[in-house]
Design a protein around this motif. Structure first.
Motif, short mmCIF file in Angstrom:
data_model
loop_
_atom_site.label_atom_id
_atom_site.label_comp_id
_atom_site.label_asym_id
_atom_site.label_seq_id
_atom_site.Cartn_x
_atom_site.Cartn_y
_atom_site.Cartn_z
N GLU A 11 30.96 45.71 52.86
CA GLU A 11 31.01 44.31 52.48
C GLU A 11 30.59 44.11 51.03
O GLU A 11 31.21 43.33 50.28
N ILE A 12 29.54 44.81 50.59
CA ILE A 12 29.07 44.60 49.22
C ILE A 12 30.09 45.13 48.22
O ILE A 12 30.30 44.56 47.15
N ARG A 13 30.79 46.20 48.59
CA ARG A 13 31.83 46.73 47.70
C ARG A 13 33.01 45.77 47.61
O ARG A 13 33.60 45.60 46.53
N PHE A 14 33.35 45.13 48.72
CA PHE A 14 34.42 44.14 48.70
C PHE A 14 34.02 42.94 47.84
O PHE A 14 34.82 42.43 47.04
N CYS A 15 32.77 42.49 48.00
CA CYS A 15 32.29 41.34 47.21
C CYS A 15 32.25 41.66 45.72
O CYS A 15 32.54 40.80 44.88
N ILE A 16 31.88 42.89 45.39
CA ILE A 16 31.87 43.31 43.98
C ILE A 16 33.28 43.22 43.40
O ILE A 16 33.48 42.73 42.29
N LYS A 17 34.26 43.68 44.17
CA LYS A 17 35.66 43.62 43.72
C LYS A 17 36.08 42.17 43.49
O LYS A 17 36.69 41.84 42.45
N GLU A 18 35.76 41.29 44.42
CA GLU A 18 36.11 39.88 44.29
C GLU A 18 35.39 39.25 43.08
O GLU A 18 35.99 38.48 42.32
N TYR A 19 34.13 39.58 42.91
CA TYR A 19 33.36 39.04 41.78
C TYR A 19 33.96 39.48 40.45
O TYR A 19 34.12 38.67 39.53
N LEU A 20 34.31 40.76 40.33
CA LEU A 20 34.86 41.27 39.08
C LEU A 20 36.19 40.61 38.74
O LEU A 20 36.45 40.29 37.58
N GLU A 21 37.01 40.40 39.74
CA GLU A 21 38.29 39.72 39.51
C GLU A 21 38.06 38.31 38.98
O GLU A 21 38.73 37.88 38.02
N LEU A 22 37.11 37.61 39.59
CA LEU A 22 36.82 36.24 39.16
C LEU A 22 36.19 36.23 37.76
O LEU A 22 36.56 35.40 36.91
N ALA A 23 35.27 37.16 37.51
CA ALA A 23 34.61 37.21 36.20
C ALA A 23 35.61 37.51 35.09
O ALA A 23 35.55 36.91 34.00
N GLU A 24 36.55 38.42 35.35
CA GLU A 24 37.55 38.75 34.33
C GLU A 24 38.49 37.58 34.08
O GLU A 24 38.79 37.25 32.93
N ALA A 25 38.94 36.94 35.13
CA ALA A 25 39.89 35.83 34.99
C ALA A 25 39.26 34.64 34.28
O ALA A 25 39.96 33.87 33.60
N SER A 26 37.95 34.47 34.42
CA SER A 26 37.28 33.28 33.89
C SER A 26 36.44 33.57 32.65
O SER A 26 35.56 32.78 32.31
N SER A 27 36.71 34.71 32.00
CA SER A 27 35.97 35.10 30.78
C SER A 27 34.46 35.11 31.03
O SER A 27 33.68 34.45 30.35
N GLY A 28 34.07 35.87 32.05
CA GLY A 28 32.65 35.98 32.38
C GLY A 28 32.08 34.72 32.98
O GLY A 28 30.91 34.37 32.72
N LEU A 29 32.88 34.00 33.77
CA LEU A 29 32.48 32.74 34.44
C LEU A 29 32.15 31.64 33.45
O LEU A 29 31.37 30.75 33.73
N THR A 30 32.78 31.70 32.27
CA THR A 30 32.56 30.65 31.28
C THR A 30 33.68 29.61 31.30
O THR A 30 33.54 28.53 30.71
N ASN A 31 34.78 29.92 31.96
CA ASN A 31 35.90 28.98 32.01
C ASN A 31 36.60 29.12 33.36
O ASN A 31 37.69 29.67 33.47
N VAL A 32 35.97 28.59 34.39
CA VAL A 32 36.47 28.75 35.76
C VAL A 32 37.52 27.69 36.07
O VAL A 32 37.30 26.50 35.84
N GLN A 33 38.66 28.15 36.58
CA GLN A 33 39.75 27.26 36.96
C GLN A 33 40.05 27.43 38.46
O GLN A 33 39.79 28.48 39.04
N GLU A 34 40.65 26.40 39.05
CA GLU A 34 40.92 26.43 40.49
C GLU A 34 41.82 27.59 40.89
O GLU A 34 41.60 28.22 41.93
N ASP A 35 42.85 27.89 40.08
CA ASP A 35 43.79 28.94 40.48
C ASP A 35 43.17 30.33 40.45
O ASP A 35 43.74 31.28 40.99
N GLN A 36 42.00 30.47 39.81
CA GLN A 36 41.31 31.76 39.79
C GLN A 36 40.58 32.03 41.10
O GLN A 36 40.29 33.17 41.44
N ILE A 37 40.29 30.98 41.82
CA ILE A 37 39.57 31.11 43.10
C ILE A 37 40.61 31.16 44.21
O ILE A 37 40.89 30.18 44.89
N ASP A 38 41.20 32.35 44.37
CA ASP A 38 42.31 32.51 45.30
C ASP A 38 41.89 33.11 46.64
O ASP A 38 42.71 33.62 47.39
N SER A 39 40.58 33.08 46.93
CA SER A 39 40.10 33.55 48.23
C SER A 39 38.83 32.78 48.58
O SER A 39 38.12 32.29 47.69
N ASP A 40 38.55 32.69 49.87
CA ASP A 40 37.32 32.02 50.31
C ASP A 40 36.09 32.71 49.75
O ASP A 40 35.11 32.07 49.40
#
Length: 333
Positions: A11-40
């Motif tokens: 589970e922690i490895r899956f969460c790490i993968k999800e976190y990294l995808e979100l962090a990369e898409a949002s420039s380190g969580l500085t610009n979060v958009q709705e379409d970047q959050i594509d999973s619960d």
């Protein structure tokens, strides 16, 4: 059946993968958009890292809450481990029901059931009232949630028959006591897996070659040889080293001195090697400022994707990525 530890590890490895995808898409969580959050899970990670508790959040709700709490520092550990706790709590409740069925409502303890279901050992341990692995070992011999021998299962059966009052079982209390076991599992995985796995995933995403600490003997230094958390590409021709450290404000000064000495030791031996520190936790501004005078890069954990690109550029010949040269020698008088 998987153990609680194995479930938490996956589970922690899956969460790490999800976190990294979100962090990369949002420039380190500085610009979060709705379409970047594509999973619960990404919505849960974002909100948990901001200490926001919302059940079944949508992408729209998650972004709205992020905008409301922008000034709060994002806690990577809380964001990632929130889902891990939920998962293994659910598994713990399932295992308790499995034990209830296998013991006929906690009334009989067949040794065959115990031997065949070692993954339920944490539940059996809490039912017996023995919370220490060492104490349990003294009572029944060597057991684990991966394997319970025939003789050990018979001794554990006798112990449970003696100690468990089926009329006195309060399942909620058992699950509450199990929390200490779950916390120990997650704490171990955070130290062993989470921080360095996030860095590793970022390096792999940029095809940066590296070795982990347990994959090489040592990295040579001016004063002494020892190992960094990561060396790029290897210890024979090092181009960069990476240290990963979580701190509290109370320990920041101590940790910073230790890490700076390591950087001077290694960069003094390899002047054109990048010295990189990836930080998480409550470092003080002053210790970060001082370390930035020695390390080429002092980077928060949520910016490791950008860091990996920097290292890739340096490997490709971009010498502007090198910020500090350390030249010193220790010679006999």
């Amino acid at each position: 059946m998987k153990t609680l530890y194995q479930l938490a590890d996956a589970e922690i490895r899956f969460c790490i993968k999800e976190y990294l995808e979100l962090a990369e898409a949002s420039s380190g969580l500085t610009n979060v958009q709705e379409d970047q959050i594509d999973s619960d899970r990404k919505a849960i990670i974002l909100l948990a890292g901001l200490n926001a508790s919302i059940e079944n959040p949508t992408a729209k709700i998650a972004v709205s809450e992020w905008e409301r709490r922008k000034a709060l520092p994002f806690d990577v550990e809380s964001g990632i481990t929130n889902g891990v706790y939920n998962s293994i709590r659910g598994a713990g409740a399932d295992y308790l029901q499995e034990v209830k069925t296998g013991s006929s409502g906690y009334r009989s303890w067949p040794s065959d059931f115990i031997k065949s279901n070692p993954h339920t050992l944490p539940i059996l341990q809490h039912l017996s009232g023995i919370f220490s692995k060492a104490a349990l070992k003294k009572q029944v011999g060597s057991v684990s949630d991966l394997s319970i021998s025939g003789p050990a299962s018979k001794r554990l059966s006798a112990l449970l028959s003696e100690r468990v009052d089926p009329n006195g079982i309060r399942e909620g209390e058992i699950l509450k006591r199990l929390e200490s076991t779950l916390e120990g599992i997650v704490r171990d995985l955070v130290g062993r897996v989470m921080l360095e796995s996030i860095v590793e995933s970022a390096l792999l995403s940029e095809d940066v070659p590296f070795k982990r600490e347990d994959e090489y003997a040592s990295l040579t230094g001016v004063i002494y040889d020892h190992r960094a958390d990561f060396v790029v590409p290897d210890e024979e021709r090092p181009v960069a080293f990476i240290e990963v450290r979580k701190s509290s404000s109370r320990h920041a000064s101590l940790y910073s001195k230790d890490k700076m000495f390591s950087a001077i030791n290694w960069k003094g031996k390899h002047p054109e090697m990048l010295a990189i520190l990836v930080v998480d936790g409550e470092w003080t501004a002053e210790t970060l400022r001082i370390m930035a005078n020695i390390f080429d890069y002092v980077v928060p954990l949520n910016h490791v994707n950008e860091l990996a690109k920097t290292i890739s550029d340096y490997l490709g010949g971009d010498r502007t990525k090198l910020k500090w040269l350390v030249r010193f020698e220790v010679d006999p008088a």
